[in-house]
Motif scaffolding. Structure first.
Motif, PDB file in Angstrom:
ATOM      1  N   ARG A  95      -6.973   8.463  10.704  1.00  0.00           N
ATOM      2  CA  ARG A  95      -8.255   8.329   9.995  1.00  0.00           C
ATOM      3  C   ARG A  95      -8.614   9.645   9.316  1.00  0.00           C
ATOM      4  NH1 ARG A  95     -11.802   4.177  13.846  1.00  0.00           N
ATOM      5  NH2 ARG A  95      -9.996   2.865  14.307  1.00  0.00           N
ATOM      6  N   GLN A  96      -8.478  10.746  10.034  1.00  0.00           N
ATOM      7  CA  GLN A  96      -8.795  12.052   9.457  1.00  0.00           C
ATOM      8  C   GLN A  96      -7.814  12.399   8.340  1.00  0.00           C
ATOM      9  OE1 GLN A  96     -11.411  14.212   9.798  1.00  0.00           O
ATOM     10  NE2 GLN A  96     -10.397  15.344   8.157  1.00  0.00           N
ATOM     11  N   TYR A  99      -8.662  10.414   5.319  1.00  0.00           N
ATOM     12  CA  TYR A  99      -9.990  10.779   4.807  1.00  0.00           C
ATOM     13  C   TYR A  99      -9.897  11.900   3.783  1.00  0.00           C
ATOM     14  CZ  TYR A  99     -15.039  11.719   5.062  1.00  0.00           C
ATOM     15  OH  TYR A  99     -16.366  11.886   4.778  1.00  0.00           O
ATOM     16  N   GLU A 100      -8.924  12.760   3.945  1.00  0.00           N
ATOM     17  CA  GLU A 100      -8.681  13.864   3.007  1.00  0.00           C
ATOM     18  C   GLU A 100      -8.509  13.351   1.581  1.00  0.00           C
ATOM     19  OE1 GLU A 100      -8.505  17.106   3.809  1.00  0.00           O
ATOM     20  OE2 GLU A 100      -7.728  17.901   1.919  1.00  0.00           O
ATOM     21  N   LEU A 125     -14.413   6.218  10.055  1.00  0.00           N
ATOM     22  CA  LEU A 125     -14.541   7.639  10.394  1.00  0.00           C
ATOM     23  C   LEU A 125     -15.802   8.197   9.738  1.00  0.00           C
ATOM     24  CD1 LEU A 125     -13.100  10.006  11.870  1.00  0.00           C
ATOM     25  CD2 LEU A 125     -12.189  10.656   9.636  1.00  0.00           C
ATOM     26  N   GLY A 128     -16.394  12.220   8.495  1.00  0.00           N
ATOM     27  CA  GLY A 128     -15.083  12.845   8.654  1.00  0.00           C
ATOM     28  C   GLY A 128     -15.097  14.274   8.162  1.00  0.00           C
ATOM     29  N   PHE A 129     -14.225  15.085   8.695  1.00  0.00           N
ATOM     30  CA  PHE A 129     -14.172  16.502   8.350  1.00  0.00           C
ATOM     31  C   PHE A 129     -13.616  16.693   6.942  1.00  0.00           C
ATOM     32  CE2 PHE A 129     -11.910  20.606   8.285  1.00  0.00           C
ATOM     33  CZ  PHE A 129     -12.984  21.446   8.538  1.00  0.00           C
ATOM     34  N   SER A 130     -14.259  17.551   6.149  1.00  0.00           N
ATOM     35  CA  SER A 130     -13.792  17.830   4.804  1.00  0.00           C
ATOM     36  C   SER A 130     -14.204  19.224   4.371  1.00  0.00           C
ATOM     37  CB  SER A 130     -14.389  16.808   3.820  1.00  0.00           C
ATOM     38  OG  SER A 130     -14.001  17.145   2.503  1.00  0.00           O
TER      39      SER A 130
END
Ligand code: ZN
Length: 137
Positions: A95-96, A99-100, A125, A128-130
């Protein structure tokens, strides 16, 4: 981004289902296939590839993304994920990873009864981290 209808979703899912037969999963026995639709219209398949050193294994979704990115594809409309019987949903790492590139992409899975489920990656997600500067919807 190219629109696609139910027929294409079903086709993508069937492509993922066929791909899962090529998975290398001698340890878990859980074969997974993915079919990733790029903005160009090209479909990239992926399978899980396990390893005797378990941590070296890679999931079907990331395999498909690595193939696509390495061939120059950068934007994606949807990914279908399939196993032989049970519903296969992307793991947290995938998922991460996805997500990018495509937080708005559809993720297509299939319930045991055969009903397709379509969710946005950002639903699977949230937050999500970005590191990208442009705001994510
Ligand atoms: Zn995964």
């Amino acid at each position: 981004m190219e629109k696609y209808g139910e027929h294409t979703r079903q086709e993508l899912f069937q492509t993922a289902r066929k791909a899962c037969e090529r998975a290398y999963a001698p340890y878990s026995g859980f074969k997974v296939g993915a079919a990733l639709l790029g903005e160009s219209g090209k479909v990239y398949t992926g399978v899980n590839v396990e390893n005797a050193s378990y941590g070296a294994a890679i999931c079907a979704e990331r395999t498909a993304f690595v193939k696509a990115i390495s061939e120059g594809e950068k934007r994606f409309a949807a990914i279908a994920v399939a196993s032989r019987e049970e519903e296969a949903v992307p793991c947290g790492i995938c998922r991460q990873f996805m997500y990018e590139f495509a937080p708005d992409m559809d993720v297509i899975t299939c319930e045991k009864g055969g009903t397709l489920k379509v969710r946005k990656l950002k639903e699977l997600l949230p937050e999500g981290f970005s590191l990208k500067k442009e705001p994510r919807p």
